[in-house]
Design a protein around this motif. Structure first.
Motif, PDB file in Angstrom:
ATOM      1  N   THR A  57      16.605  48.463  -8.801  1.00 20.64           N
ATOM      2  CA  THR A  57      16.800  48.530 -10.232  1.00 20.64           C
ATOM      3  C   THR A  57      16.068  49.902 -10.749  1.00 20.64           C
ATOM      4  N   TRP A  58      17.130  50.523 -11.270  1.00 20.15           N
ATOM      5  CA  TRP A  58      16.437  51.672 -12.037  1.00 20.15           C
ATOM      6  C   TRP A  58      16.801  51.789 -13.792  1.00 20.15           C
ATOM      7  N   ASP A  59      15.952  50.806 -14.489  1.00 20.92           N
ATOM      8  CA  ASP A  59      16.306  50.748 -15.883  1.00 20.92           C
ATOM      9  C   ASP A  59      15.358  51.299 -16.772  1.00 20.92           C
ATOM     10  N   VAL A  60      15.696  52.453 -17.417  1.00 18.48           N
ATOM     11  CA  VAL A  60      14.741  52.992 -18.116  1.00 18.48           C
ATOM     12  C   VAL A  60      14.322  52.070 -19.264  1.00 18.48           C
ATOM     13  N   ASN A  61      15.435  51.569 -19.966  1.00 15.92           N
ATOM     14  CA  ASN A  61      15.148  50.845 -21.295  1.00 15.92           C
ATOM     15  C   ASN A  61      14.049  49.723 -21.182  1.00 15.92           C
ATOM     16  N   LYS A  62      14.306  48.872 -19.793  1.00 12.39           N
ATOM     17  CA  LYS A  62      13.457  47.847 -19.681  1.00 12.39           C
ATOM     18  C   LYS A  62      12.170  48.519 -18.847  1.00 12.39           C
ATOM     19  N   GLY A  63      12.037  49.556 -18.790  1.00 10.62           N
ATOM     20  CA  GLY A  63      10.707  50.018 -17.980  1.00 10.62           C
ATOM     21  C   GLY A  63      10.583  49.395 -16.468  1.00 10.62           C
TER      22      GLY A  63
END
Length: 293
Positions: A57-63
């Motif tokens: 997982t690489w989700d910038v919004n969720k950190g």
């Protein structure tokens, strides 16, 4: 002791100290880079731990950040490149050292070595213009993916393997080959039973050096992988790699501590992989040197 001998000894001492200082500086820079990567990676290491390596997982919004997709893309694209480049490069080396006439040998040797001088971004643009439409036509999709990146990477690393392998094969003593021919061996037998065993260490070393180059390549594959931080279902789907992720996302990560630290974590992983491959290559070359002596 004469003045000439004193001057010679003084110059030798200066030269010895300069070379020793240069060697120490290289080690200091290497250690400084490693320490810097570890230091800036610490927030991500504390946050995600070793699980960072297996999380895709690489989700910038969720950190939430995981490096598996980038690591997977780097490894698979490199494996594809090595599978495609290695047999071709070894075949080129055999042709240049054992089959080709002298004039033809020089012409092809120069041109193969010139491939290494072409900037990687040119390879990327060329692959985007020619290989992406070709893969898209043959397999569908966008044409960008691990296969496309692997094909262009194989062309980029081919001169490294071919050149080092050629030099290793040329180092085979002529007396060994002549003795084999005198015993009735064919050219194929000589290549298989004399040249290959003698130059084996050099061939392995060239493959490992090319492996290190392929792992760290950035601009060419940035054009071809697609830059999507997911684990692709097939090698024809868009993906990413560690260098591509670093190059495309580092600018927007500035100011976001955990995001920036995750990228440094990826850089640390790439550093360790590259260091291990080069260290293995150095070991192989040292062993080859001892065998020759």
């Amino acid at each position: 002791m004469t003045d000439t001998q004193k001057n010679a000894g003084f110059r030798e001492l200066i030269f010895s100290n300069i070379t020793k200082t240069a060697s120490i500086l290289v080690l200091v820079m290497l250690l400084a880079i490693f320490i810097a990567l570890v230091y800036y990676s610490m927030p991500a290491i504390k946050e995600f731990g070793i699980g960072f390596l297996s999380n895709s997982t690489w989700d910038v919004n969720k950190g939430e950040f995981g490096g598996f997709a980038s690591i997977y893309g780097s490894i698979v694209s490199t494996i594809i490149a090595m599978i495609l480049a290695t047999p071709v490069a070894i075949g080129i080396a055999i042709f240049l050292t054992q089959i080709a006439p002298f004039k033809v040998r020089n012409f092809f040797s120069v041109n193969i070595e010139l491939l290494a001088a072409i900037p990687s971004i040119v390879y990327g643009m060329w692959g985007f213009l020619y290989f992406v439409p070709m893969i898209q036509k043959l397999f569908g999709g966008t044409g960008m993916g691990l296969l496309t990146g692997g094909i262009v990477l194989s062309i980029m690393i081919l001169p490294f393997i071919a050149s080092v392998t050629r030099d290793s094969m040329e180092a085979t003593p002529a007396i060994l080959k002549e003795s084999a021919y005198a015993l009735g061996a064919t050219q194929f037998d000589v290549i298989k039973d004399v040249i290959f065993p003698y130059s084996k260490a050099g061939i392995i070393g060239s493959i490992i050096l090319a492996l290190g180059r392929a792992f760290g390549e950035t601009m060419a594959v940035a054009f071809l992988l697609g830059g999507i931080s997911v684990v692709p279902d097939t090698i024809f789907d868009p993906a990413t790699s560690i260098p591509v992720t670093l190059a495309t996302q580092f600018g927007e990560a500035m100011g976001n501590e955990i995001y920036e630290s995750s990228l440094f974590y990826l850089a640390l992983i790439l550093f360790v992989i590259s260091f291990i491959t080069i260290a293995i290559a150095k070991f192989v070359f040292l062993r080859e040197k001892r065998v020759i002596k």
